[in-house]
Structure formats: C-alpha cells, structure tokens
Design a protein around this motif. Sequence first.
Motif, PDB file in Angstrom:
ATOM      1  N   ALA A 183       1.295 -13.228 -14.454  1.00 19.72           N
ATOM      2  CA  ALA A 183       1.529 -12.962 -13.034  1.00 19.72           C
ATOM      3  C   ALA A 183       2.896 -12.292 -12.902  1.00 19.72           C
ATOM      4  CB  ALA A 183       1.490 -14.251 -12.249  1.00 19.72           C
ATOM      5  N   LEU A 184       2.950 -11.216 -12.138  1.00 16.64           N
ATOM      6  CA  LEU A 184       4.188 -10.450 -11.982  1.00 16.64           C
ATOM      7  C   LEU A 184       4.828 -10.701 -10.627  1.00 16.64           C
ATOM      8  CD1 LEU A 184       2.998  -7.036 -13.449  1.00 16.64           C
ATOM      9  CD2 LEU A 184       4.128  -8.917 -14.641  1.00 16.64           C
ATOM     10  N   VAL A 185       6.163 -10.562 -10.591  1.00 14.59           N
ATOM     11  CA  VAL A 185       6.897 -10.668  -9.334  1.00 14.59           C
ATOM     12  C   VAL A 185       6.520  -9.472  -8.474  1.00 14.59           C
ATOM     13  CG1 VAL A 185       9.194 -10.650  -8.294  1.00 14.59           C
ATOM     14  CG2 VAL A 185       8.814 -11.908 -10.414  1.00 14.59           C
ATOM     15  N   THR A 186       6.148  -9.726  -7.237  1.00 12.30           N
ATOM     16  CA  THR A 186       5.753  -8.651  -6.332  1.00 12.30           C
ATOM     17  C   THR A 186       6.867  -8.379  -5.339  1.00 12.30           C
ATOM     18  OG1 THR A 186       4.659 -10.258  -4.916  1.00 12.30           O
ATOM     19  CG2 THR A 186       3.290  -9.099  -6.493  1.00 12.30           C
ATOM     20  N   PRO A 187       6.971  -7.208  -4.786  1.00 11.57           N
ATOM     21  CA  PRO A 187       6.143  -6.032  -5.039  1.00 11.57           C
ATOM     22  C   PRO A 187       6.553  -5.330  -6.335  1.00 11.57           C
ATOM     23  CG  PRO A 187       7.811  -5.487  -3.431  1.00 11.57           C
ATOM     24  CD  PRO A 187       7.987  -6.957  -3.755  1.00 11.57           C
ATOM     25  N   GLU A 217      -4.384  -5.650  -8.833  1.00 13.07           N
ATOM     26  CA  GLU A 217      -3.449  -5.531  -7.710  1.00 13.07           C
ATOM     27  C   GLU A 217      -3.569  -6.697  -6.736  1.00 13.07           C
ATOM     28  OE1 GLU A 217      -3.435  -1.729  -5.772  1.00 13.07           O
ATOM     29  OE2 GLU A 217      -3.777  -0.708  -7.683  1.00 13.07           O
ATOM     30  N   LYS A 218      -4.767  -7.194  -6.558  1.00 14.78           N
ATOM     31  CA  LYS A 218      -5.002  -8.263  -5.593  1.00 14.78           C
ATOM     32  C   LYS A 218      -4.229  -9.529  -5.964  1.00 14.78           C
ATOM     33  CE  LYS A 218      -8.816 -10.318  -3.085  1.00 14.78           C
ATOM     34  NZ  LYS A 218     -10.278 -10.404  -2.975  1.00 14.78           N
ATOM     35  N   SER A 219      -4.258  -9.905  -7.239  1.00 11.91           N
ATOM     36  CA  SER A 219      -3.560 -11.115  -7.677  1.00 11.91           C
ATOM     37  C   SER A 219      -2.217 -10.823  -8.339  1.00 11.91           C
ATOM     38  CB  SER A 219      -4.444 -11.898  -8.647  1.00 11.91           C
ATOM     39  OG  SER A 219      -4.721 -11.127  -9.792  1.00 11.91           O
ATOM     40  N   ALA A 220      -1.873  -9.550  -8.493  1.00  9.06           N
ATOM     41  CA  ALA A 220      -0.624  -9.111  -9.145  1.00  9.06           C
ATOM     42  C   ALA A 220      -0.523  -9.670 -10.567  1.00  9.06           C
ATOM     43  CB  ALA A 220       0.592  -9.475  -8.322  1.00  9.06           C
ATOM     44  N   LYS A 221      -1.636  -9.586 -11.305  1.00  3.57           N
ATOM     45  CA  LYS A 221      -1.661 -10.083 -12.681  1.00  3.57           C
ATOM     46  C   LYS A 221      -1.930  -8.951 -13.658  1.00  3.57           C
ATOM     47  CE  LYS A 221      -3.052 -14.851 -12.118  1.00  3.57           C
ATOM     48  NZ  LYS A 221      -4.044 -15.850 -12.439  1.00  3.57           N
TER      49      LYS A 221
END
Length: 121
Positions: free
Chosen positions: A21-25, A51-55
């Motif tokens: 999981a990445l720090v968004t944005p 993009e939806k889960s930022a993974k």
Amino acid sequence: MKHKEHRLGVSETNLVTRHIALVTPVETTRLNAAIAEIDQLYGLDEVTFDEKSAKLDFSYDASRLCIDCVEEILTNHEIQPKHDWWTHFKEGLYRFVDQNVKDNARREPWSCHRTPPHIRK
C-alpha cells in the motif's frame, strides 16, 4: 489446470506475490517511471498498480529478487509505502519468506530415507 508462462528468470517454485500500500496521493509520472524500472528487474514476473486501493501488486522469483529491491526503486522515485502497523508487519513477513526461499534454493534437498554418503556403494 492452465499453465501460465512466466518471464525469463522466474521459476514457479519460487514465485511469490506481494502487495504494498502506497502513501497517497501518488504523482502519476513518478509512479509510471518507478513501475517501468521495476518491470525491468530480472526475476520479476509482473507488476501492476491498483489506483482504487493505491496498492502496488507484483510477483517475482524470491530466489533472485527481494522486496527490498522493489522498495529501493520506489524510494529513488520518492514514492513511499504506507507507515501503518499492518504494512510494516507484512513487509517483515515478506522479508522473512524471501530470505527463506533464497536459503532453500541454495541447498540440496535432503531426505531422511536416503542412505548416508559414507555407507553408499
């Protein structure tokens, strides 16, 4: 059962799938550059970003690569994984499994049913 062809340098025996999981944005140009660089690693089977889960989802041969290789590329592109306890827990587990796969890939398989070397004829 359908057999999937893997990339060069990927053994299905040592294939692992990872999710970070990445720090968004996340800046799109940096992310695309990082994914392109990760995609060129020898032993990597596939890499995608949800993009939806930022993974970031990727599969690789753990006898050739480790999660640290991927995280180093992300750091070089100023992309960071989330800093929550679950992400840190999974990263620790991924490191343990990667090292275990590497260690087992180097060793010759052993069996207790095999005759000891000094008794063989």
